[in-house]
Scaffold this active site. Sequence first.
Site, PDB file in Angstrom:
ATOM      1  N   CYS A  22      71.529  76.378  27.816  1.00 24.29           N
ATOM      2  CA  CYS A  22      70.697  76.263  26.403  1.00 24.29           C
ATOM      3  C   CYS A  22      70.601  74.987  25.785  1.00 24.29           C
ATOM      4  O   CYS A  22      71.548  74.211  25.663  1.00 24.29           O
ATOM      5  CB  CYS A  22      70.932  77.343  25.399  1.00 24.29           C
ATOM      6  SG  CYS A  22      71.083  78.870  26.291  1.00 24.29           S
TER       7      CYS A  22
ATOM      8  N   SER B  39      75.864  82.655  17.984  1.00 19.46           N
ATOM      9  CA  SER B  39      75.498  81.889  18.891  1.00 19.46           C
ATOM     10  C   SER B  39      75.596  80.367  18.396  1.00 19.46           C
ATOM     11  O   SER B  39      75.312  80.198  17.218  1.00 19.46           O
ATOM     12  CB  SER B  39      74.254  82.202  19.418  1.00 19.46           C
ATOM     13  OG  SER B  39      73.591  81.367  20.183  1.00 19.46           O
TER      14      SER B  39
END
Length: 561
Positions: free
Chosen positions: A197, A473
């Site tokens: 990511c 996250s």
Amino acid sequence: MSTDPRARSRVIMDGKSRAAARSYFKSIGFSDADLARPIIGIANTWIETMPCNYTLRDLAGPVKEGIRAAGGTPMEFNTVAVSDGITMGTEGMKTSLVSRDLIADSIELMGRAYMFDAIVALVACDKTIPGAAMGLARLNIPSVILYGGSIMPGVYQGREITIQHVFEAIGANAAGRITDDELKAIEDVACPGPGACGGQYTANTMATLMEILGLSPMGSASIPAVDPRKNEQGFRCGQVVMDLLRRGVRPRDLLTPTAFENAIASVAATGGSTNAVLHMLALAREIGMELDIDDFDRISARTPLYLDLMPGGRFTAVDVDRAGGIQLIAKRLIEAGHIDGSAMTVTGRTLAEESATAVETPGQEVIRPLGQPLKPTGGLVILKGSLAPEGAVVKVAGHERSFHKGPARVFDSEEAAMSAVLTRQVQPGDVVVIRYEGPRGGPGMREMLGVTAAIVGQGLGESVALITDGRFSGATRGLMVGHVAPEAARGGPIAALRDGDEVTIDIDGRRLDLGLSQDELTARMAGWQPPTPRYTWGVMARYAACVSSASQGAVLETPGA
């Protein structure tokens, strides 16, 4: 450590009594010459269920070439790997933190079983990085960690986007702010290829601190996954691990208190993920080092925020590479006196020596100039108070509110909270409370990106706060407080909250409090009973029975030890 580079593998390979073992190896192509060299394990976290680790199977090739060129024999094995992003918002997300310890166990077990002389660990998605570091610290044999690299950013309507924008688009769509077609268009372009990511989310945060810790060669992590230079770093890591073996340098030689302080400062300076708190506490535990949750606040308070990275900033992880790489971050922090450049790295050179060759791209805006930080203090803040006696963690990038007081909206699961957000039941001023999602209660301490992104996507990011005994996250932004400890399942004060109770979040005062008297809190908890375990058999049940508090890194404890 023995000066014999084959001290471990010799036990399993040499002598007449080991003929059967050698026969097995010969059946799959290894020669007598191969088996007479140092045996180097390649701990690969490759998996075909996510983009993050997808390139690692190919990356193992140049690593093996580097090992062979330097006189070793590589042998590759795999571990598990769980994608946080794919499992987010589902029961599957509970397995993510569990996988960290299973990865560490796998590497430890394989190292002990096959008596590798050294190991190169190939990592990418969030938990594979700390899991590998923990396993290597247990074995304490010459080791190198190589990060697979960031995904390239997607482009939507002329601007760069990451997976963070997809999660926020889900909330925006539920609020009627974007159409179904717009959501689909964002979904289609946000992830243009393999890699982890793309902001300073957990994977890139952990990759950054592994370089600063000295376990990864400087300059290896910030190269994107699809860049040909990554293969060059693979070959280099094969050679570096052989050099470590010959010098007898082991992970615990590098994992010093100074290295840990440097690594925490790098998280603070880059606006990195709150998950780094859990993982560094866990890594310190593996080597018997004293590290406390309050140390993160102490170091962050003295370390300015120097990088303008997503989720709170403008740039992606790929932009770090374009600006000059993690070596430039290290150089800037050393020059500013925020980290100690004398710490050693896997190459045998100090952090200062490795970062001295950093080349800054003229005009780059990602890493701020010396003395001109975005914010005078770092991105990690530890809160304590009547709602979190053991502590809680919040990430601040400089633009969030520093104070919020409001009524609690209490949910006993992530799903219940998500449903309330998507059906517009959360109002400006509310404090969303998600409990029984901690290490024991979840079990597994799920990340709440789906909920936090939906809140932001609905335009409530500046008026709603969220607290949880679960995690966030690295892509989370807004006033979101996680790791509340003790967790609800352990009878922490968060278990006593009811709808409408006043909750106060005071960043500057480092406080997280509930508006109840001690007598009222005691009365409410008098009738509290631990919840029925959500799992009664298998790995999840064992995890829930053995896991420690988030304030201690959510590590697995040995009963009776």
